[in-house]
Design an enzyme around this catalytic site. Structure first.
Site, PDB file in Angstrom:
ATOM      1  N   CYS A   2     -17.710  -4.255  35.698  1.00  0.00           N
ATOM      2  CA  CYS A   2     -16.610  -4.608  36.591  1.00  0.00           C
ATOM      3  C   CYS A   2     -16.843  -6.014  37.139  1.00  0.00           C
ATOM      4  O   CYS A   2     -17.919  -6.558  37.031  1.00  0.00           O
ATOM      5  CB  CYS A   2     -16.551  -3.621  37.742  1.00  0.00           C
ATOM      6  SG  CYS A   2     -16.522  -1.924  37.186  1.00  0.00           S
ATOM      7  N   ARG A  27     -14.103  -9.185  32.901  1.00  0.00           N
ATOM      8  CA  ARG A  27     -15.209  -8.225  33.011  1.00  0.00           C
ATOM      9  C   ARG A  27     -14.725  -6.780  33.030  1.00  0.00           C
ATOM     10  O   ARG A  27     -15.512  -5.851  32.880  1.00  0.00           O
ATOM     11  CB  ARG A  27     -15.998  -8.483  34.297  1.00  0.00           C
ATOM     12  CG  ARG A  27     -16.696  -9.809  34.326  1.00  0.00           C
ATOM     13  CD  ARG A  27     -17.506  -9.915  35.585  1.00  0.00           C
ATOM     14  NE  ARG A  27     -18.592  -8.949  35.600  1.00  0.00           N
ATOM     15  CZ  ARG A  27     -19.793  -9.165  35.106  1.00  0.00           C
ATOM     16  NH1 ARG A  27     -20.074 -10.314  34.556  1.00  0.00           N
ATOM     17  NH2 ARG A  27     -20.723  -8.234  35.147  1.00  0.00           N
ATOM     18  N   TRP A  75     -13.638  -1.552  35.162  1.00  0.00           N
ATOM     19  CA  TRP A  75     -13.687  -1.011  33.803  1.00  0.00           C
ATOM     20  C   TRP A  75     -14.270   0.387  33.981  1.00  0.00           C
ATOM     21  O   TRP A  75     -15.435   0.545  34.308  1.00  0.00           O
ATOM     22  CB  TRP A  75     -14.584  -1.879  32.928  1.00  0.00           C
ATOM     23  CG  TRP A  75     -14.567  -1.497  31.487  1.00  0.00           C
ATOM     24  CD1 TRP A  75     -13.652  -1.873  30.541  1.00  0.00           C
ATOM     25  CD2 TRP A  75     -15.524  -0.691  30.798  1.00  0.00           C
ATOM     26  NE1 TRP A  75     -13.981  -1.340  29.321  1.00  0.00           N
ATOM     27  CE2 TRP A  75     -15.120  -0.612  29.448  1.00  0.00           C
ATOM     28  CE3 TRP A  75     -16.681  -0.021  31.185  1.00  0.00           C
ATOM     29  CZ2 TRP A  75     -15.828   0.103  28.485  1.00  0.00           C
ATOM     30  CZ3 TRP A  75     -17.383   0.698  30.230  1.00  0.00           C
ATOM     31  CH2 TRP A  75     -16.950   0.756  28.898  1.00  0.00           C
ATOM     32  N   ASN A 101     -20.174  -2.125  40.905  1.00  0.00           N
ATOM     33  CA  ASN A 101     -20.268  -2.318  39.463  1.00  0.00           C
ATOM     34  C   ASN A 101     -21.501  -1.555  39.005  1.00  0.00           C
ATOM     35  O   ASN A 101     -22.559  -1.690  39.612  1.00  0.00           O
ATOM     36  CB  ASN A 101     -20.431  -3.819  39.165  1.00  0.00           C
ATOM     37  CG  ASN A 101     -20.670  -4.100  37.701  1.00  0.00           C
ATOM     38  OD1 ASN A 101     -20.312  -3.302  36.843  1.00  0.00           O
ATOM     39  ND2 ASN A 101     -21.262  -5.248  37.403  1.00  0.00           N
ATOM     40  N   GLY A 102     -21.377  -0.752  37.962  1.00  0.00           N
ATOM     41  CA  GLY A 102     -22.535  -0.024  37.448  1.00  0.00           C
ATOM     42  C   GLY A 102     -22.319   1.479  37.522  1.00  0.00           C
ATOM     43  O   GLY A 102     -21.181   1.947  37.622  1.00  0.00           O
ATOM     44  N   GLU A 486     -19.271  -9.991  10.787  1.00  0.00           N
ATOM     45  CA  GLU A 486     -18.687 -10.590  11.995  1.00  0.00           C
ATOM     46  C   GLU A 486     -17.167 -10.721  11.829  1.00  0.00           C
ATOM     47  O   GLU A 486     -16.412 -10.450  12.772  1.00  0.00           O
ATOM     48  CB  GLU A 486     -19.361 -11.947  12.253  1.00  0.00           C
ATOM     49  CG  GLU A 486     -18.815 -12.760  13.404  1.00  0.00           C
ATOM     50  CD  GLU A 486     -18.900 -12.080  14.761  1.00  0.00           C
ATOM     51  OE1 GLU A 486     -19.511 -11.022  14.900  1.00  0.00           O
ATOM     52  OE2 GLU A 486     -18.298 -12.626  15.704  1.00  0.00           O
ATOM     53  N   LYS A 490     -14.487  -8.865  14.345  1.00  0.00           N
ATOM     54  CA  LYS A 490     -13.442  -9.610  15.061  1.00  0.00           C
ATOM     55  C   LYS A 490     -12.078  -8.956  14.818  1.00  0.00           C
ATOM     56  O   LYS A 490     -11.268  -8.823  15.733  1.00  0.00           O
ATOM     57  CB  LYS A 490     -13.401 -11.074  14.593  1.00  0.00           C
ATOM     58  CG  LYS A 490     -14.500 -11.928  15.134  1.00  0.00           C
ATOM     59  CD  LYS A 490     -14.284 -12.240  16.597  1.00  0.00           C
ATOM     60  CE  LYS A 490     -15.561 -12.589  17.328  1.00  0.00           C
ATOM     61  NZ  LYS A 490     -16.554 -11.550  17.504  1.00  0.00           N
ATOM     62  N   GLU A 493     -11.801  -5.546  16.723  1.00  0.00           N
ATOM     63  CA  GLU A 493     -11.678  -5.599  18.181  1.00  0.00           C
ATOM     64  C   GLU A 493     -10.399  -6.279  18.645  1.00  0.00           C
ATOM     65  O   GLU A 493      -9.883  -5.952  19.705  1.00  0.00           O
ATOM     66  CB  GLU A 493     -12.917  -6.219  18.838  1.00  0.00           C
ATOM     67  CG  GLU A 493     -13.089  -7.703  18.693  1.00  0.00           C
ATOM     68  CD  GLU A 493     -14.253  -8.233  19.547  1.00  0.00           C
ATOM     69  OE1 GLU A 493     -14.842  -9.239  19.141  1.00  0.00           O
ATOM     70  OE2 GLU A 493     -14.574  -7.659  20.603  1.00  0.00           O
ATOM     71  N   HIS A 509     -21.683   0.502  -5.896  1.00  0.00           N
ATOM     72  CA  HIS A 509     -22.333   1.774  -5.543  1.00  0.00           C
ATOM     73  C   HIS A 509     -21.400   2.674  -4.735  1.00  0.00           C
ATOM     74  O   HIS A 509     -21.856   3.621  -4.115  1.00  0.00           O
ATOM     75  CB  HIS A 509     -23.625   1.501  -4.766  1.00  0.00           C
ATOM     76  CG  HIS A 509     -24.624   0.725  -5.565  1.00  0.00           C
ATOM     77  ND1 HIS A 509     -25.312   1.267  -6.632  1.00  0.00           N
ATOM     78  CD2 HIS A 509     -25.007  -0.579  -5.493  1.00  0.00           C
ATOM     79  CE1 HIS A 509     -26.101   0.343  -7.160  1.00  0.00           C
ATOM     80  NE2 HIS A 509     -25.930  -0.783  -6.488  1.00  0.00           N
ATOM     81  N   LYS A 612     -16.010  -7.676  28.493  1.00  0.00           N
ATOM     82  CA  LYS A 612     -16.845  -8.788  28.023  1.00  0.00           C
ATOM     83  C   LYS A 612     -18.322  -8.453  28.090  1.00  0.00           C
ATOM     84  O   LYS A 612     -19.078  -8.776  27.187  1.00  0.00           O
ATOM     85  CB  LYS A 612     -16.552 -10.027  28.876  1.00  0.00           C
ATOM     86  CG  LYS A 612     -17.316 -11.271  28.456  1.00  0.00           C
ATOM     87  CD  LYS A 612     -16.799 -11.800  27.146  1.00  0.00           C
ATOM     88  CE  LYS A 612     -17.552 -13.038  26.686  1.00  0.00           C
ATOM     89  NZ  LYS A 612     -17.287 -13.297  25.262  1.00  0.00           N
TER      90      LYS A 612
END
Ligand code: M6R
Length: 617
Positions: A2, A27, A75, A101-102, A486, A490, A493, A509, A612
């Site tokens: 958060c 965040r 979040w 936060n947490g 990567e 991308k 997401e 295979h 993030k």
């Protein structure tokens, strides 16, 4: 996960807090709220959804703007993202407001105890227990020492948290505490700030104070007092933030991600700045690991998540090639659960843009418990992972606000190459001129990335044409394989579509069965120089999939005519040394995913379900 903001001072607190929240929305953005203490009255407003919903509510129901304030973007972890689960949470007397936060791991037990004592809960969050505990503590103490109450409550909490509280009876005081979760103070003149990230207050001050583990800060307009949980004065680190406010803003782009992609040449150049001493040797000042220690290393283990993990996979190729030290790369969330073999001769490299990913932090702690030395590669100065590591190499990408890592990935690659070269230097495995040749090649990378950026318009067109595709596959070999991974990450997401990467040699295979008419397959072709065997093999792979109907999108170095006949779309990148190719090959894939997501109408800065920095396991 958060975002947290606090303000004490003469400015309109509501404005300062909401403006700070706007900078922290990356965040977490499933709800937002504020508490303002003005003229001895505590007022709160909170709304599910993005900050815009909170702003609309504040417009409809104007609150006093003066006084002191705290704010939160959420979040969700405990309790769905609803209005009543949004922060702040207040006690039953509506006098104490808390944001958090947490995760408070022992909240269930605390909640039962509080309910037995008659507390009425209004949310499903773990946070609300803190509002009630603070309230009880203040009542028991019979004084107005919110700092002491916070210290006492924190001693009872387990888990990871940044907590911020204000109390109606105590004007001009914001109290905050941290354990395993970020919190930074901004010192102003006659005003002070706190936040999860300096981006929230750099428009007001760039003088920052970083809180250590298990510390409590009492913020008044003219003072900042920091203690440990027992009330003893605590050591802190003060520093000057060298980002300016405009760096944290969009700079004219519609999305931060678009700006951050374009900033990559600068970010790469900045990360290389000041690494070579006057005598021509590579110097990594912040590294803090003595050459003697590095000479004794017998194994390297890289731990990271997501995009940072992909940087680690690429680093392995460079480090093993240059240093001949065995190098393992592991997803941080799996690392400590498999009883990894670690000892004093193992160098663990923890790669994390934010320096706050809980999975990587826990893996870092585990490695240190096992006596290994940990080197962090991180973009956020003073964040938890570098603080808890033995050494650090900061990337200098500047703030990255878009959830998708772009410029920080390229700078992580540069940092990994620097570590590899430094190890080769201290272990006497390469001559100075060999190292300088590679440094020279790295120094030309900003120019090469610039070149890629100036030629990506066809990639955008291609992406728009594929907005309705259901699946995109990505293939690569050698360092091109993590680049393909990567590219797939991308796309997942940002565009919320199925995308998968394979090592091109694995195709036969199994995955080749997926190829059907018109299926877009992106292929990252290795450079022809140095690894010509790989190059020729991947050309055969392209032919194999094209023969089965795939629509081939080929990323190859300019002038590579051998792939042209088999490419439905050919994306040319500058010819650079094999190991450095990921720096240029990744850029078109970022642009591809971003544009495809935009064509689908997605918010590329805040893709759904993501945040993030992921500060929960
Ligand atoms: O801050 P970190 O580098 O530790 O974050 C790790 C991942 O969460 C991050 O790279 C994530 O995968 C990105 N959103 C990908 O673009």
């Amino acid at each position: 996960m958060c975002g947290i903001v606090g303000y004490v001072g003469p400015k309109p607190a509501l404005e300062v807090v909401v403006e700070g929240l706007a900078r922290l929305e990356y965040r977490g953005y499933d709800s937002a709220g504020v508490a303002i203490l003005s003229d001895g009255k505590l007022q709160t407003e909170k709304r599910a959804g993005k900050l815009a919903n909170l702003r609309a509510a504040l417009e409809q129901n104007p609150r006093s703007a003066d006084g002191i304030g705290i704010g939160h973007t959420r979040w969700a972890t405990h309790g769905a993202p609803t209005d009543h689960n949004a922060h702040p949470h207040v006690d039953n007397t509506n006098r104490v407001a808390v944001i958090h936060n947490g995760i408070i791991e022992n909240f269930a037990q605390l909640r039962v105890e509080l309910e037995e004592r008659g507390c009425k809960f209004r949310s499903e969050t773990d946070t609300e227990v803190v509002a009630h505990l603070l309230s009880e503590e203040l009542k028991e103490r019979g004084d107005k020492d919110l700092g002491a109450a916070m210290r006492s409550v924190c001693r009872r909490l387990e888990g990871a948290f940044t907590l911020v509280a204000i109390c109606e009876d105590i004007p001009d005081l914001v109290v905050a505490a941290r354990r395993n979760s970020p919190l930074v103070v901004g010192r102003g003149k006659g005003e002070n700030f706190l936040a999860s990230d300096v981006a929230a207050f750099i428009a007001h001050t760039r003088d920052a104070v970083e809180l250590g583990q298990d510390q409590v800060v009492e913020l008044r307009p003219d003072s900042v007092t920091i203690t440990d949980y027992d009330g003893a004065p605590a050591p802190v680190r003060e520093y000057y933030v060298d980002w300016d406010a405009s760096a944290a803003e969009k700079g004219g782009y519609e999305y931060f991600m678009l700006k951050e992609i374009v900033e990559q040449p600068r970010a790469v150049a900045d990360t290389l700045l000041g690494r070579v001493a006057v005598d021509g040797t590579l110097t990594l000042d912040e590294m803090r690991l003595a050459p003697q220690e590095l000479r004794q290393i017998s194994k390297i283990v890289i731990i990271a998540c997501g995009t940072s993990y992909h940087a680690g996979l690429i680093a392995k190729y460079a480090i093993e090639h240059w240093c001949r030290i065995p190098c393992e790369v592991e997803v941080a969330s799996e690392f400590r659960y498999r009883d990894p073999i670690l000892d004093r001769q193992t160098l663990v490299i923890a790669i994390s843009q934010s320096g706050e990913s809980m999975d990587t932090l826990m893996a870092t702690r585990y490695a240190r418990e096992q006596q290994s030395r940990v080197l962090a590669i991180c973009n956020v100065n003073g964040s938890t992972i570098p603080r808890e590591s033995d050494g650090v190499l900061y990337t200098h990408a500047g703030p990255e606000v878009g959830v998708a890592a772009t410029k920080t990935f390229l700078t992580q690659l540069v940092a990994c190459y620097l570590v590899g070269l430094y190890l080769a230097q201290v272990r006497g495995l390469k001559f100075g001129d060999e190292i300088n040749t590679i440094i020279g090649q790295l120094a030309r990378m900003p120019e090469q990335v610039e070149k890629v950026l100036s030629t990506v318009e066809p990639v955008r067109e291609l992406a728009r044409s594929l907005a309705d595709a259901k699946t995109v596959l990505f293939l690569g070999r050698h360092v091109g394989y993590p680049v393909a991974m990567e590219g797939a990450l991308k796309l997942k997401e940002l565009a919320y579509m199925h995308a998968e990467a394979f090592a091109a040699g694995e195709l036969k295979h199994g995955p080749i069965a997926l190829i059907e008419d018109g299926l877009p397959v992106v292929v990252v072709v290795p450079s022809r120089e140095g690894r010509s065997v790989l190059h020729d093999k991947i050309v055969s792979n392209i032919q194999e999939i094209r023969a089965r109907g795939a629509r081939t999108i080929v990323i190859a170095e300019e002038g590579d005519e051998s792939v042209r006949p088999y490419s439905d779309t050919l994306i040319e990148i500058p010819a650079v040394p094999t190991l450095l190719q990921p720096i240029v090959a990744t850029v078109p894939l970022q642009v591809f995913a971003c544009e495809l997501a935009l064509a689908k109408g997605n918010d590329v800065d805040q893709p759904r379900n993501l945040a993030k920095s992921v500060t929960v396991e």
